[in-house]
Motif scaffolding. Structure first.
Motif, PDB file in Angstrom:
ATOM      1  N   GLN A  22      -3.856  -4.016  13.162  1.00 22.46           N
ATOM      2  CA  GLN A  22      -2.451  -3.597  13.244  1.00 22.46           C
ATOM      3  C   GLN A  22      -1.631  -4.146  12.086  1.00 22.46           C
ATOM      4  OE1 GLN A  22      -4.020  -5.168  16.015  1.00 22.46           O
ATOM      5  NE2 GLN A  22      -4.661  -3.165  16.781  1.00 22.46           N
ATOM      6  N   ALA A  23      -2.237  -4.251  10.896  1.00 20.13           N
ATOM      7  CA  ALA A  23      -1.573  -4.874   9.755  1.00 20.13           C
ATOM      8  C   ALA A  23      -0.280  -4.162   9.384  1.00 20.13           C
ATOM      9  CB  ALA A  23      -2.512  -4.891   8.550  1.00 20.13           C
ATOM     10  N   ALA A  70       0.454  -4.232   2.771  1.00 16.73           N
ATOM     11  CA  ALA A  70       0.068  -3.692   4.073  1.00 16.73           C
ATOM     12  C   ALA A  70       0.540  -2.265   4.281  1.00 16.73           C
ATOM     13  CB  ALA A  70       0.599  -4.594   5.184  1.00 16.73           C
ATOM     14  N   VAL A  71       1.700  -1.926   3.736  1.00 18.66           N
ATOM     15  CA  VAL A  71       2.247  -0.580   3.940  1.00 18.66           C
ATOM     16  C   VAL A  71       1.911   0.359   2.793  1.00 18.66           C
ATOM     17  CG1 VAL A  71       4.108  -1.486   5.371  1.00 18.66           C
ATOM     18  CG2 VAL A  71       4.500  -1.135   2.923  1.00 18.66           C
ATOM     19  N   LEU A  87     -11.430   4.814  -1.053  1.00 16.57           N
ATOM     20  CA  LEU A  87     -11.463   3.803   0.012  1.00 16.57           C
ATOM     21  C   LEU A  87     -10.175   2.986  -0.013  1.00 16.57           C
ATOM     22  CD1 LEU A  87     -15.183   2.736  -0.488  1.00 16.57           C
ATOM     23  CD2 LEU A  87     -14.270   4.192   1.335  1.00 16.57           C
ATOM     24  N   GLU A  88      -9.057   3.668   0.094  1.00 17.88           N
ATOM     25  CA  GLU A  88      -7.750   3.028  -0.010  1.00 17.88           C
ATOM     26  C   GLU A  88      -7.537   1.989   1.089  1.00 17.88           C
ATOM     27  OE1 GLU A  88      -3.893   2.331  -1.551  1.00 17.88           O
ATOM     28  OE2 GLU A  88      -5.549   3.521  -2.395  1.00 17.88           O
ATOM     29  N   ARG A  98      -6.779  -2.057   0.601  1.00 19.71           N
ATOM     30  CA  ARG A  98      -5.621  -2.786   1.122  1.00 19.71           C
ATOM     31  C   ARG A  98      -6.051  -3.990   1.949  1.00 19.71           C
ATOM     32  NH1 ARG A  98      -1.453   1.481   3.826  1.00 19.71           N
ATOM     33  NH2 ARG A  98      -1.603   3.153   2.278  1.00 19.71           N
ATOM     34  N   ARG A  99      -7.023  -3.782   2.856  1.00 22.50           N
ATOM     35  CA  ARG A  99      -7.485  -4.897   3.688  1.00 22.50           C
ATOM     36  C   ARG A  99      -8.070  -6.008   2.829  1.00 22.50           C
ATOM     37  NH1 ARG A  99      -9.600  -0.779   6.950  1.00 22.50           N
ATOM     38  NH2 ARG A  99     -11.728  -1.257   6.294  1.00 22.50           N
TER      39      ARG A  99
END
Length: 517
Positions: free
Chosen positions: A404-405, A426-427, A499-500, A504-505
């Motif tokens: 839930q980042a 995160a966004v 693999l966006e 991000r993660r």
């Protein structure tokens, strides 16, 4: 303790030993397989050695562009557990890549990635994709993938992949047999062996299974006959005889453990009351200690290793940490106590108790690098607790490491430049954020203007996306060790490869987790 096939897939969506030549031909990431069944020298296709090209009868090396492929039926190398729609990986992941080169990259890839990258790599090993162009129906890449899963401690995933492929060959059966031993299903392994007349059990495996079935007389006769025929050594005879009747050898020294220890060795030593510690063994052996046969402390420590490796779901360690009251203090017991105090406070919805317990349990989780599993378990619930100060800062980061980042970022009010940058990551809006340090600048560069490494870009241009992704993961690992250019290049490739979310993660983990080599 087993998980279902669905559980294996759910685990993947949450997010070693030196390479050796296997006697069956394909590259292997493991050298500790039990010699449970004999593998005829003519079985399978023997692949060329790593340092020499294949040679024709005339003595010349075949050109690298010559490939062969079976036209009658699907290749075992295409077997997978995760469909492209779920994995996010293309059906032609390996593209124009050749089996041997792909296998080399998989085998030599280190097993200490950031959690997001480890899950990506596991997904690649389990993905349902087209076989390499030169696969020829031999199943070499399938075996390499299975061996890499075993080397990473992903036994349940390896078992599911073997089952999907069918453990009909001696090489695959050996792996299936060892997985069964380490996961507490040894009777099933012996039954499978007995029901497969085309398999030729080796003497130790035959003795083990005869004893499991209660046929002690035949087992004892087999030991004596095998020793007389020099099919087993004196040490093997002593160990197997002790296995059949430990009381006869009471007070005598136990034969030294072989090197490397195989799962069958481990089971026999455990059966005679001389269990070998798993901590110094390959991580796959940790599975043998997460079941009810081991003590609570050993089970916790084994589960911590496997959870850290990303190969078992976090709810396993949750169950073990909360199973009973800590037996002492220090080490693992401090983690248990901290975890239980936090879990009780969160369950009670007591913000004051959560604020007091969160910093303590977070420090304990950092000690064993279980921050991401902890976040997976509690990241969402923590967002509902009103916290301030240090506890709020930790809860924000826990949320960013959870599935839930984005929600955690949108509900947070930044208190400094690092907070603002993390929220932007995160966004998906890191281009215009102000990077607070050199690592953040290296990360932002990949989101502003993606620039993969020369090697990774060349692989993409050659339609070898899977290999390019492995190179990108390796580049980021280099960046963690201090070469920040690797961070930029690796994240860039992930984004270029589509693999966006993984990029991000990974960026968030780079910023939040203390992984600096």
């Amino acid at each position: 303790m087993r998980t279902s096939a669905a559980g294996v897939l759910s685990l993947l969506m949450l997010g070693g030993p030196a390479a050796a030549q296997d006697t069956g031909g394909p590259l292997s990431a493991i050298d500790w397989l039990s010699q449970s069944v004999a593998t005829p020298a003519t079985a399978g296709t023997v692949a060329p050695s790593l340092d020499e090209p294949p040679v024709t009868e005339a003595g010349g090396a075949l050109p690298a562009t010559v490939t062969t492929s079976s036209l009658d039926g699907p290749s075992p190398d295409g077997v997978g557990l995760i469909a492209p729609a779920v994995s996010g990986l293309p059906k032609d992941l390996w593209g124009a890549g050749l089996t041997r080169e792909i296998a080399e990259r998989l085998v030599t890839h280190p097993d200490d990635d950031l959690p997001a990258l480890r899950q990506l790599f596991l997904t690649m090993l389990l993905a349902e994709v087209a076989a390499p162009v030169d696969a020829g129906g031999r199943g070499e890449l399938l075996q390499t993938r299975i061996d890499k899963l075993l080397a990473m401690g992903a036994l349940e995933q390896a078992a599911a992949l073997i089952e999907a492929a069918g453990d009909t060959t001696p090489d695959l059966f050996r792996r299936s047999f060892d997985v069964a031993l380490l996961t507490g299903a040894e009777d099933r392994a012996c039954e499978s062996m007995a029901n497969a007349p085309h398999l030729a059990p080796t003497v130790p495996a035959r003795i083990f299974c005869l004893a499991r079935s209660g046929d002690w007389d035949t087992a004892a006769l087999t030991i004596r006959t095998s020793r007389a025929l020099n099919q087993i050594s004196a040490d093997q005879e002593a160990l197997l005889s002790r296995f059949l009747d430990p009381d006869l050898f009471e007070g005598e020294p136990v034969p030294p453990a072989p090197s490397p220890v195989t799962p069958l060795d481990w089971m026999i030593y455990a059966a005679i009351g001389e269990p070998l510690p798993t901590e110094g063994l390959p991580i796959a052996f940790s599975y043998a200690e997460i079941g009810p046969r081991a003590g609570w402390k050993a089970r916790i420590e084994a589960a911590e290793r496997l959870t850290r490796a990303g190969t078992i779901p976090p709810n396993v360690i949750l169950g073990l940490y909360t199973e009973r009251d800590p037996a002492a203090s220090g080490g693992v017991w401090d983690r248990v106590a901290a975890f239980q105090a936090f879990d009780a406070a969160l369950t009670a919805g007591d913000a004051t108790r959560v604020a007091a317990a969160l910093p303590v349990v977070w420090e304990r989780m950092q000690e064993v690098e279980l921050e991401v599993p902890f976040a997976t378990l509690f990241g969402k619930a923590l967002q509902e607790v009103p916290l301030t100060g240090e506890a709020a800062a930790i809860a924000f980061r826990v949320g960013l490491l959870s599935p839930q980042a984005e929600m955690a970022a949108r509900r947070h009010s930044p208190v400094n430049a690092e907070d603002a940058f993390l929220m932007a990551l995160a966004v998906g809006d890191a281009k215009e954020a102000v990077p607070p340090d050199s690592l953040a600048r290296a990360i932002q560069a990949a989101f502003r203007e993606p620039t993969p490494s020369t090697e990774a870009q060349a692989l993409l241009d050659e339609n070898r996306k899977g290999e390019a992704i492995v190179v990108a993961i390796d580049n980021i690992a280099r960046g963690v060790q201090g070469d920040l250019r690797g961070v930029t290049e690796g994240l860039s490739l992930l984004r270029v490869a589509g693999l966006e979310a993984v990029a991000r993660r990974t960026a968030l983990e780079l910023m939040i987790l203390e992984r600096r080599g």
